[in-house]
Design a protein around this motif. Structure first.
Motif, short mmCIF file in Angstrom:
data_model
loop_
_atom_site.label_atom_id
_atom_site.label_comp_id
_atom_site.label_asym_id
_atom_site.label_seq_id
_atom_site.Cartn_x
_atom_site.Cartn_y
_atom_site.Cartn_z
N GLN A 37 -21.73 67.17 18.79
CA GLN A 37 -20.54 67.62 19.52
C GLN A 37 -20.58 67.07 20.94
OE1 GLN A 37 -17.95 69.71 17.86
NE2 GLN A 37 -19.17 68.55 16.38
N ARG A 38 -19.43 66.58 21.39
CA ARG A 38 -19.36 65.93 22.70
C ARG A 38 -19.69 66.89 23.83
NH1 ARG A 38 -15.29 63.07 21.69
NH2 ARG A 38 -16.25 61.01 21.61
N THR A 39 -19.34 68.17 23.69
CA THR A 39 -19.63 69.12 24.75
C THR A 39 -21.12 69.41 24.89
OG1 THR A 39 -19.25 70.95 23.19
CG2 THR A 39 -17.39 70.25 24.55
N LEU A 40 -21.89 69.16 23.84
CA LEU A 40 -23.32 69.43 23.88
C LEU A 40 -24.13 68.18 24.21
CD1 LEU A 40 -23.70 71.76 20.76
CD2 LEU A 40 -23.52 72.41 23.16
N ASN A 41 -23.74 67.05 23.64
CA ASN A 41 -24.51 65.82 23.87
C ASN A 41 -23.59 64.62 23.68
OD1 ASN A 41 -26.37 63.68 23.87
ND2 ASN A 41 -27.99 65.00 23.10
N ALA A 42 -22.97 64.19 24.77
CA ALA A 42 -22.02 63.07 24.70
C ALA A 42 -22.72 61.78 24.30
CB ALA A 42 -21.31 62.92 26.04
N ASN A 43 -23.96 61.58 24.74
CA ASN A 43 -24.68 60.35 24.40
C ASN A 43 -24.95 60.26 22.90
OD1 ASN A 43 -24.81 59.51 27.08
ND2 ASN A 43 -26.72 60.63 27.46
N LYS A 44 -25.29 61.40 22.29
CA LYS A 44 -25.54 61.38 20.85
C LYS A 44 -24.25 61.09 20.08
CE LYS A 44 -28.66 64.09 19.27
NZ LYS A 44 -29.45 65.27 18.82
N VAL A 45 -23.11 61.58 20.57
CA VAL A 45 -21.83 61.28 19.95
C VAL A 45 -21.54 59.79 20.03
CG1 VAL A 45 -19.33 61.60 20.11
CG2 VAL A 45 -20.86 63.57 20.33
N ALA A 46 -21.78 59.19 21.20
CA ALA A 46 -21.55 57.75 21.37
C ALA A 46 -22.45 56.94 20.44
CB ALA A 46 -21.79 57.36 22.83
N ASP A 47 -23.70 57.35 20.30
CA ASP A 47 -24.61 56.66 19.40
C ASP A 47 -24.15 56.78 17.95
OD1 ASP A 47 -26.14 56.00 21.58
OD2 ASP A 47 -27.60 57.61 21.29
N TYR A 48 -23.66 57.97 17.59
CA TYR A 48 -23.20 58.19 16.21
C TYR A 48 -21.99 57.32 15.89
CZ TYR A 48 -21.96 60.75 11.95
OH TYR A 48 -21.67 61.09 10.65
N ILE A 49 -21.05 57.23 16.85
CA ILE A 49 -19.86 56.40 16.65
C ILE A 49 -20.25 54.93 16.52
CG2 ILE A 49 -17.71 55.63 17.70
CD1 ILE A 49 -17.44 58.38 18.96
N ALA A 50 -21.16 54.48 17.40
CA ALA A 50 -21.60 53.09 17.34
C ALA A 50 -22.32 52.77 16.03
CB ALA A 50 -22.51 52.79 18.53
N GLU A 51 -23.06 53.71 15.51
CA GLU A 51 -23.83 53.49 14.28
C GLU A 51 -22.93 53.48 13.04
OE1 GLU A 51 -27.46 55.68 11.77
OE2 GLU A 51 -26.91 56.36 13.80
N HIS A 52 -21.85 54.27 13.04
CA HIS A 52 -21.03 54.41 11.83
C HIS A 52 -19.71 53.64 11.88
CE1 HIS A 52 -23.83 57.79 11.41
NE2 HIS A 52 -23.60 57.72 10.13
N GLY A 53 -19.48 52.89 12.93
CA GLY A 53 -18.33 51.99 12.95
C GLY A 53 -17.00 52.67 12.83
N TRP A 54 -16.14 52.12 11.90
CA TRP A 54 -14.77 52.63 11.77
C TRP A 54 -14.76 54.09 11.33
CZ3 TRP A 54 -12.86 54.73 7.31
CH2 TRP A 54 -13.60 54.52 6.14
N TRP A 55 -15.73 54.51 10.53
CA TRP A 55 -15.79 55.90 10.08
C TRP A 55 -16.06 56.83 11.27
CZ3 TRP A 55 -14.37 59.22 6.70
CH2 TRP A 55 -15.04 60.44 6.55
#
Length: 510
Positions: A37-55
């Motif tokens: 969740q972005r409110t808890l860990n924005a960096n982890k969200v960014a990493d997740y988006i980068a890792e999973h691409g369009w999904w």
């Protein structure tokens, strides 16, 4: 149009719809637990988006990384509240009306009831009625007289079943409202504090926190007043490396102690938060901060103990960047060419594979660092925020920040740079990761949760049942007693209760 709106309202306020919405709310909350969740860990969200691409990008557009503030979660939440209110109010009025209504008259043909018995006893009608009244003690009952001279008793029991049902649903509504109040007026903040008593943290706004998540109606200026510092950190590891004790030894001030200067002690553990001034302080984690001293060619020294973050939670191998701004240089352009960053890995218990550093145990048994020393422009003067754990890779790629040394160091080890600057590894300090949580509705959440359990327990245990007694004087001076029973809800065992009651009414003769 009016019939359509009426039917829509009836469908929305039905108990079936409320249960469906409750299920959908639980289903909608799952992404909040499974996805970062972005409110808890924005960096982890960014990493997740980068890792999973369009999904990952699609989930972001659908607000799956901010579930509890999303449009669709809020819509389900609001509809559930409307549905609960709309279906509970009429049920409450009906329940109050039923409480004031006398039990229904005795059916003419009791033999058609699921439970029935008939007997003739050698007692008068008055004696049988008195005996029946005593046997039905605790039942809501009313005595009536029929046209043929027969006397009847209508009795009913189990009204608390509906009470428990209503308590359950009203408590569910109250829990939803309490959770909403907590989201509106609560806040959470995370902060890393050195565990040597040198750093004092005070809840005086947003700035002291490393990250802060305010409620929708919180601006960060009205936090509960308290201060704390971590005097030491106790940790014990098993031989396998698994921890079996974390305890941060705190000193804190709150309330009148802020004026008197008195400090209270508390042993903060993972499942034992500190509660003060309506806030809760949790121990989330810990780590290490290597201490480096830079001695410049002019003899001036700078010592820094910036925290490094663990990259391996099992061995606490950590990475980070400790940054130094040279003293005594007022020219901005010259200063940007002489800033220093010490980056690399810290192993609390060193294990070398050739020259590659790894850690074999999470405790500080044999600390060592493998560092690169970078010199140049760190980008700390441009006004933009940057991570304390890394340097800006763009500055390295542009050649504005260059690597000038690489070495493995144990405590006391030094690196001498080409301009005479000395970088010394002094040792390691501990830090702890704390979370401050404020929820003004937490007591009500507990109250409503207890009410939910109590209400649903009552609705499951208590059963609605009815019993009728008809007493008819016979021509020979005896009395015909007829007893009928009906369970208003499915209940195994009502047959045994009916047999006991009918036996008590007739004096044991059936």
């Amino acid at each position: 149009m009016i019939p359509f709106l009426r039917n829509t309202w009836r469908g929305l306020t039905s108990m079936r719809t409320a249960l469906i919405l409750l299920f959908l709310l639980a289903l909608a909350a799952l992404p909040g637990a499974l996805l970062p969740q972005r409110t808890l860990n924005a960096n982890k969200v960014a990493d997740y988006i980068a890792e999973h691409g369009w999904w990952g990008r699609l989930l972001d557009q659908l607000q799956f990384y901010n579930v509890y503030a999303s449009v669709w979660f809020s819509a389900i939440y609001l509809l559930l509240m409307i549905s609960l209110v709309g279906c509970l109010l009429p049920r409450t009025f009906e329940y109050v009306k039923a409480l004031r209504t006398k039990p229904v008259i005795t059916p003419r043909n009791l033999s058609r009831m699921p439970h029935h018995s008939e007997s003739t006893v050698d007692k008068s009608a008055d004696e049988v009625v008195a005996q029946a009244t005593k046997a039905l003690s605790g039942w809501r009952k009313v005595e009536r007289e029929e046209e043929n001279g027969a006397r009847t008793i209508s009795a009913e029991r189990g009204y608390l079943r509906e009470t428990g049902n209503l308590v359950f649903h009203f408590a569910m509504l109250g829990l939803i409202i309490a959770l909403a109040v907590g989201k509106l007026y609560g806040y959470e903040g995370q902060v890393i504090v050195k565990a040597d008593g040198s750093q004092e943290f005070c809840n005086a706004g947003v700035l002291p926190y490393d990250s802060f998540q305010p409620g929708l109606l919180v601006d960060g200026t009205g936090g509960s007043p308290f201060c704390m510092k971590v005097k030491s950190f106790d940790v014990n590891f098993l031989d396998s490396g698994q921890p079996d004790l974390y305890r941060a030894n705190l000193e804190y001030q709150s309330g009148a102690d802020l004026q008197t200067g008195k400090w209270e002690s508390y042993g903060l553990e993972v499942n034992s938060p500190l509660r003060t001034e309506g806030d809760r302080i949790y121990l989330l984690g810990h780590g290490y901060a290597p201490v480096f001293t830079v001695t410049y060619p002019n003899g001036q020294k700078r010592t820094m103990d910036t925290q490094w973050r663990p990259t391996n939670q099992t061995t606490l191998l950590s990475e980070g960047a400790t940054k130094f701004d040279p003293p005594g240089i007022t020219n901005a352009e010259e200063r940007r060419t002489k800033q220093i960053a010490v980056t690399g890995l810290l192993a609390p218990t060193a294990r070398l594979h050739g020259s590659l550093l790894d850690s074999s145990f999470p405790d500080l048994r044999d600390p060592m660092v493998a560092v690169d020393v970078l010199r140049g422009d760190l980008g700390i003067d441009n006004g933009r925020g940057q991570s304390i754990f890394t340097v800006d890779q763009n500055l390295v790629d542009d050649g504005r920040l260059k690597k000038v040394a690489r070495e493995n160091l144990k405590p006391g080890g030094e690196i001498t740079l080409d301009d005479g600057t000395v970088v010394r590894f002094d040792g390691v300090k501990r830090w702890v990761y704390l979370q401050v949580s404020h929820d003004p509705a937490q007591v009500w959440v507990l109250v409503f949760a207890i009410a939910i359990i109590t209400g649903i327990g009552a609705s499951l245990i208590i059963k609605r049942r009815r019993l009728w007694v008809r007493v008819v004087p016979a021509a020979d001076g005896r009395t015909v007693v007829e007893v009928g029973g009906l369970a208003r809800t499915d209940q195994a065992g009502y047959g045994e209760e009916f047999e006991r009651l009918s036996g008590a009414v007739t004096g044991g003769k059936n």
